[in-house]
Design a protein around this motif. Structure first.
Motif, mmCIF file in Angstrom:
data_model
loop_
_atom_site.group_PDB
_atom_site.id
_atom_site.type_symbol
_atom_site.label_atom_id
_atom_site.label_comp_id
_atom_site.label_asym_id
_atom_site.label_seq_id
_atom_site.Cartn_x
_atom_site.Cartn_y
_atom_site.Cartn_z
ATOM 1 N N ASN A 21 13.997 88.901 42.728
ATOM 2 C CA ASN A 21 13.523 87.790 42.372
ATOM 3 C C ASN A 21 12.806 87.904 42.541
ATOM 4 O O ASN A 21 11.800 86.968 42.461
ATOM 5 C CB ASN A 21 13.773 86.812 41.540
ATOM 6 C CG ASN A 21 14.915 87.643 40.670
ATOM 7 O OD1 ASN A 21 14.766 89.131 39.946
ATOM 8 N ND2 ASN A 21 15.360 86.851 39.392
ATOM 9 N N ILE D 27 12.067 70.993 36.953
ATOM 10 C CA ILE D 27 12.340 70.987 38.081
ATOM 11 C C ILE D 27 13.639 71.463 38.627
ATOM 12 O O ILE D 27 14.188 72.182 39.119
ATOM 13 C CB ILE D 27 11.312 70.758 39.235
ATOM 14 C CG1 ILE D 27 11.140 71.805 40.151
ATOM 15 C CG2 ILE D 27 12.133 69.950 39.863
ATOM 16 C CD1 ILE D 27 10.140 71.256 41.445
ATOM 17 N N PHE D 28 14.676 70.543 38.018
ATOM 18 C CA PHE D 28 16.025 70.376 38.196
ATOM 19 C C PHE D 28 16.912 71.706 37.423
ATOM 20 O O PHE D 28 17.402 71.690 37.699
ATOM 21 C CB PHE D 28 16.764 69.477 38.245
ATOM 22 C CG PHE D 28 15.769 68.230 39.135
ATOM 23 C CD1 PHE D 28 15.938 68.693 40.568
ATOM 24 C CD2 PHE D 28 14.866 67.352 39.242
ATOM 25 C CE1 PHE D 28 16.191 67.226 41.175
ATOM 26 C CE2 PHE D 28 13.809 66.431 40.378
ATOM 27 C CZ PHE D 28 15.019 66.565 41.366
ATOM 28 N N ASP D 32 17.889 80.889 37.493
ATOM 29 C CA ASP D 32 18.518 81.910 39.502
ATOM 30 C C ASP D 32 19.354 80.892 40.036
ATOM 31 O O ASP D 32 19.893 81.313 40.542
ATOM 32 C CB ASP D 32 16.883 82.058 39.837
ATOM 33 C CG ASP D 32 16.160 83.064 38.875
ATOM 34 O OD1 ASP D 32 16.767 83.233 38.018
ATOM 35 O OD2 ASP D 32 15.195 83.324 39.765
ATOM 36 N N MET D 156 23.651 76.967 50.358
ATOM 37 C CA MET D 156 22.460 77.053 51.855
ATOM 38 C C MET D 156 21.717 78.176 51.634
ATOM 39 O O MET D 156 20.859 78.541 51.499
ATOM 40 C CB MET D 156 23.095 76.689 52.714
ATOM 41 C CG MET D 156 22.837 76.192 53.685
ATOM 42 S SD MET D 156 24.075 76.668 55.754
ATOM 43 C CE MET D 156 24.032 77.866 55.912
ATOM 44 N N MET D 184 8.828 75.891 48.382
ATOM 45 C CA MET D 184 9.991 74.319 49.173
ATOM 46 C C MET D 184 10.686 74.077 47.999
ATOM 47 O O MET D 184 12.006 74.239 47.722
ATOM 48 C CB MET D 184 9.211 73.664 50.465
ATOM 49 C CG MET D 184 10.641 73.400 51.129
ATOM 50 S SD MET D 184 10.699 74.093 52.159
ATOM 51 C CE MET D 184 12.498 73.375 52.969
ATOM 52 N N ALA D 185 10.888 73.523 47.412
ATOM 53 C CA ALA D 185 11.145 72.408 45.689
ATOM 54 C C ALA D 185 12.695 73.548 45.596
ATOM 55 O O ALA D 185 13.271 73.290 45.411
ATOM 56 C CB ALA D 185 10.322 71.923 44.976
ATOM 57 N N LEU D 188 14.940 74.647 47.822
ATOM 58 C CA LEU D 188 16.253 73.608 47.328
ATOM 59 C C LEU D 188 16.847 73.123 46.876
ATOM 60 O O LEU D 188 18.095 72.046 46.918
ATOM 61 C CB LEU D 188 15.349 71.956 48.141
ATOM 62 C CG LEU D 188 14.848 72.121 49.647
ATOM 63 C CD1 LEU D 188 14.276 70.622 49.967
ATOM 64 C CD2 LEU D 188 16.514 72.308 50.375
ATOM 65 N N VAL D 189 16.523 73.278 45.548
ATOM 66 C CA VAL D 189 17.262 73.472 44.063
ATOM 67 C C VAL D 189 18.851 73.960 43.873
ATOM 68 O O VAL D 189 19.801 73.177 43.734
ATOM 69 C CB VAL D 189 16.931 73.561 42.464
ATOM 70 C CG1 VAL D 189 18.053 73.287 41.792
ATOM 71 C CG2 VAL D 189 15.685 72.978 42.518
ATOM 72 N N THR D 191 20.683 74.342 47.240
ATOM 73 C CA THR D 191 21.488 73.813 48.219
ATOM 74 C C THR D 191 21.999 71.930 46.693
ATOM 75 O O THR D 191 22.617 71.306 47.488
ATOM 76 C CB THR D 191 20.197 72.652 49.003
ATOM 77 O OG1 THR D 191 20.136 73.932 49.393
ATOM 78 C CG2 THR D 191 21.450 72.222 49.650
ATOM 79 N N PHE D 192 20.733 71.343 46.324
ATOM 80 C CA PHE D 192 20.953 70.201 45.158
ATOM 81 C C PHE D 192 22.439 71.266 43.947
ATOM 82 O O PHE D 192 23.805 70.349 43.940
ATOM 83 C CB PHE D 192 19.734 69.900 44.318
ATOM 84 C CG PHE D 192 19.533 69.031 43.076
ATOM 85 C CD1 PHE D 192 20.751 68.164 43.887
ATOM 86 C CD2 PHE D 192 20.104 69.066 42.278
ATOM 87 C CE1 PHE D 192 20.770 66.836 42.821
ATOM 88 C CE2 PHE D 192 19.923 68.984 40.562
ATOM 89 C CZ PHE D 192 20.329 67.474 41.286
ATOM 90 N N LEU E 160 18.565 65.017 48.431
ATOM 91 C CA LEU E 160 17.549 66.044 48.140
ATOM 92 C C LEU E 160 16.884 66.108 46.718
ATOM 93 O O LEU E 160 15.277 66.599 46.614
ATOM 94 C CB LEU E 160 18.797 67.050 47.787
ATOM 95 C CG LEU E 160 19.102 68.151 48.387
ATOM 96 C CD1 LEU E 160 20.438 68.325 48.439
ATOM 97 C CD2 LEU E 160 18.560 69.040 48.810
ATOM 98 N N ILE E 164 12.729 67.179 46.411
ATOM 99 C CA ILE E 164 12.501 67.779 45.593
ATOM 100 C C ILE E 164 11.231 67.045 44.712
ATOM 101 O O ILE E 164 10.452 68.189 45.141
ATOM 102 C CB ILE E 164 13.524 68.309 44.826
ATOM 103 C CG1 ILE E 164 14.630 69.326 45.806
ATOM 104 C CG2 ILE E 164 13.264 69.557 43.572
ATOM 105 C CD1 ILE E 164 15.939 69.735 45.189
ATOM 106 N N LEU E 167 8.592 67.148 47.463
ATOM 107 C CA LEU E 167 8.132 68.569 47.305
ATOM 108 C C LEU E 167 6.860 69.047 46.197
ATOM 109 O O LEU E 167 5.881 69.836 46.034
ATOM 110 C CB LEU E 167 8.679 69.212 48.033
ATOM 111 C CG LEU E 167 8.937 69.810 48.958
ATOM 112 C CD1 LEU E 167 10.723 70.163 49.286
ATOM 113 C CD2 LEU E 167 8.163 69.606 49.699
ATOM 114 N N ARG E 168 7.794 69.317 44.761
ATOM 115 C CA ARG E 168 6.768 69.642 43.413
ATOM 116 C C ARG E 168 5.463 68.823 43.699
ATOM 117 O O ARG E 168 4.695 69.400 42.863
ATOM 118 C CB ARG E 168 7.759 68.805 42.171
ATOM 119 C CG ARG E 168 7.105 69.650 40.880
ATOM 120 C CD ARG E 168 8.029 70.826 41.146
ATOM 121 N NE ARG E 168 6.939 71.600 39.900
ATOM 122 C CZ ARG E 168 6.569 71.616 38.856
ATOM 123 N NH1 ARG E 168 7.702 70.764 38.258
ATOM 124 N NH2 ARG E 168 5.822 71.740 38.277
#
Lengths: 262, 262, 262, 262, 262
Positions: A21, D27-28, D32, D156, D184-185, D188-189, D191-192, E160, E164, E167-168
């Motif tokens: 993806n 975005i949160f 995936d 991670m 990047m955002a 990082l999701v 990791t969140f 985080l 996020i 960055l978004r």
């Protein structure tokens, strides 16, 4: 089918989809990165353990993929049958059964019972036997746990090497995002490999070996108890009650026609 | 050949190739970085332990490179031979064998048996002997584990020093990627050293010392058991069965012509 | 001279050289940074422990710099001499020796022996004595370990404060590398302090206290065993053998003219 | 109502508000990211444990939402009533009560008392019963703890995959903050997600299962003690005193009209 | 005054100065950040433990601020006085003293002594009493330790979320250092809160509760020993010697006119 096979298949598919993806499997395949992460882990493992023990580990892995069978009740039934026979005829009548039994603990224990060894020597020999069996089996687990600690460390070492080389080259070739990005990406692949190896392979295998040893030790505890009860010539009903106490309620079977609770 | 030598050689080659592939070995050789990482680790180790114990560690390292021999069966054979002789003649007849034996535990134990010390005192003396032997041997392991904790910490301290100095100098000399890159690379070399020292040297050596102590303690457990069985004058067959119980099945040998399972 | 002094001196010189090589000691000296790292650690330690225990720690530190003496053999010799005297004359004859002895365990134990207390009460009192002595001594170690955990945490807190303030100010004064670099450098100094305090001071001292307690407990184990052997009136040769079993072979001395292995 | 429901509701609301305040929930939510974090965790868990044990975990979760009831006093009252009846009439008179009792430990124990089994066999059977009950119950806790370790690791790993892909693409599409930021955002999701799953779900459930097992084991300790006291035919007042000693003072009730302290 | 009050005051002043020196307290006060860090920690704690146990924790906190008193000698004096009286008159004469004593262990134990319960039942009841008292007291410590683990995790989760979101937004509003700096600063405040809560509040309180429980358990060990010595009717001098063995030498008092060492 073993849950480990399901897990490994499921995990591999998942990682493949995620990577796909993100637009390309190519950058995630890197022989250098694999060499430093897996190679470093194996080198450190070789320093850490004697050679025969490291080699034995590879023979242990295949057990992980065996389907888990629940054999407690089969063995409890065997013990109760032996206890009944020993009570009706005599302990010496068990000599014939000895040849049919394959389990090491029952075999060693029963022969000592027939030979007339005193109970404390039987318990001693069998407990030494399973104590050191537990130690040997936990060695495999321990090696995988150690590999699980080394693996992310060598992943990080690989990334450090890539990072240092990249930073170094900045003075010569300049630092544009276009050149640094891909170099950084390559450097991070070793960290990715280290994390994958640990979390999808080394730690799960260590956990699996641990839970396999636990099951085996539960069976052994039942067998030792059972053999000593046979020698004492106790009522098979009490034998059943004492052995069933080791099992979760839903696994307990009434091997004899008992009244009341199991 | 010891697996540790293989591991160290293999690990070193691997690191060399990885670094070489990244285009230059020079930046990874840095005396200042080695000084702060290894020096700091050694300084912290000196504060942590009494002097004689730190020095003794260096004499212990060489044992790691000795090839691992499996001596359990050799010693079990000795014990069984002694048990047989003691039964056929008398315990006093073992006095001559005493001189030929080099192993400390057998020597101390056997002499007490010949002197006629009561079993509980023999067990007491020998168990105190191996309890404190275990403690002394685990001290070496413990020191390497401590060094394995200090080493990445001083790697990080070195990187912090480099980083702070670099950031500081920005106000004066400006911050271009061309100047910051190499400075950053140098700063990261200490982190790299710290990670390498811990994962290829300190932790693997600690693990190896641990598994060497474990093997030695297994041998000692067999020897104490054996000496007490000699004193009891038990049937050598039972002696063999009790001592074999400590070993993995594939290592067990029939020292006597026994029937049935080993 | 204690190895701790060597270690601290060596570590300090090393850090000084490293920092100096990086071009300036000035930026590494920062009172604010010390205040938040060391101050925060001390504040958290005060909340964690009762006042008298924290204060006692400072009186314990000086012991770390005492040279380590090996007194096992001196005390074994004393025990053997007392055992000999008690056997030749009588236990009551030890009353005079009591005044010359300074060691608390021998003193308390010997007086109970002379008073004719039964062995189990003597063992009880002495073991309670050393159990709680061990607990008290490990409290010092525990406090330094706790400080070793708080110290990098407060180093990080200091860096966070600096970082947040710096990021905040960007909107007002703009963000040039020339202005951000030094501010970032100052923020990182607290992390540096935290790492230094923990790895050169708190953890090494905790380790040292631990190994000092271990040595003391080994001596106490020898003394209790010795006092009970005196009371039993055993042969001083057996006394020597039992006490020597606690020591590493190279430290064992033949206090009596024994034959055979020590 | 169970505190777990309050906690989960409260935690969910909190996270929702925090995310909402930051300007957008969209975005949160990322399928995936959930797939790789939760999927990876589940895959690793399948490799780690036998299939039936993983499945059983889902049946255990519902217990967490049951309201905690304090049943100690109810059971102590039952034990005392049985002790009284056994003393006034006879132990055989308890046969009728047996049918009304649902608790497994009392049922198994009482029947053995009525059958006249010797106390050491009763204690043996019941302690084996609760020892292995404790082991089985702690397996659920252990699986959630393992999931709590895998979950941030796969978070991670997901971020690494996103990061590597993003860095890789820089060479092609250029690296502007406008394009890198959102990529990047997204990276990082994961990791969140990993941090949320561990800290709001896996670890709290593991802790809850642990404290539920602890309560159950306290009850079992009281019941075994109680059954053996019934068999001994002790004064119900002493029975009450011995059983009350297990409880915190504010839970102790005077089931009998005792004088003095409870 | 309790050292905890000093520590909290000292820590708060220190943090205030540090933050103030950095040029502004305003950015460090952020209700959203507190909500997610402390709120998340509390939510996870509610899921982890049964409601009554979480509530009880708040009643326990106040004990931390009580000044630490050393009551060992007061209780040893009481025990010795009771032992003397029991020896001179009789054990029954202690009935009157019972009413004046408030300590639960002495009260329960002494009444059983007067009632003539056999020593092993007294020891049983009292040891069950303090075993479960220790378990209950360690629950408070355990909850604070758990909060100390959750708190930095939720700090990181808050950061985080902020990161996020920031960055978004880059794609829309562009990414200038002037806009990103403050947003980043706000995001880092939650990490700061998490670190502060853990290191100045949760961990220190957990440590304090632990050392309070240790002191209490030492006192209880002395009391149980003392009550059994009273029942045995031993010489009060031996009582004193046995109880003093629990204390550090500088705390021991000669409650009786003894000769020799204490």
């Amino acid at each position: 089918m073993s849950s480990s096979i399901i897990g490994i298949f499921f995990g591999a598919v998942l990682m493949f989809i995620s990577i796909f993806n993100q637009g390309g499997i190519k950058i995630f395949l890197n022989l250098d990165a694999l060499m430093i992460t897996l190679g470093g882990t194996i080198a450190a493992t070789f320093i850490s353990y004697p050679l025969p023990r490291v080699i034995k580990v590879f023979t242990v892995i295949k057990n992980i993929f065996k389907s888990e069978k629940n054999e407690y009740n089969r063995y409890i039934a065997i013990i109760i049958a032996l206890a009944l026979k020993a009570r009706q005829n005599s302990i010496l009548s068990l000599e014939n059964d000895l040849r049919k039994i394959k389990n090491r603990i029952i075999k060693v224990g029963l022969q000592m019972v027939i030979d007339g060894s005193p109970p404390d020597i039987i318990r001693d020999v069998l407990e030494t036997e399973i104590d050191y069996m537990r130690i040997r089996h936990s060695e495999g687990e321990q090696i995988f746990r150690t590999m699980g600690k080394f693996s992310p460390a060598f992943g990080m070492i690989g990334t450090l090497i890539g990072l240092i080389a990249m930073l170094r080259s900045m003075a010569d070739i300049g630092a544009t995002a276009e050149s640094m990005g891909p170099a950084m990406a390559v450097a991070l692949v070793t960290t990715f490999y280290g994390a994958m190896l640990t979390n999808l392979i080394f730690y799960p295998i260590a956990e699996k070996l641990k839970s396999m040893t636990d099951s085996e030790m539960l069976l052994n505890a039942i067998l030792i108890e059972g053999i000593l009860l046979i020698q004492q010539g106790l009522n098979p009903r009490i034998v059943e009650k004492k052995l069933n106490a080791y099992l979760p309620p839903h696994l307990r079977k009434g091997h004899m026609s008992t009244r009341g609770v199991r």
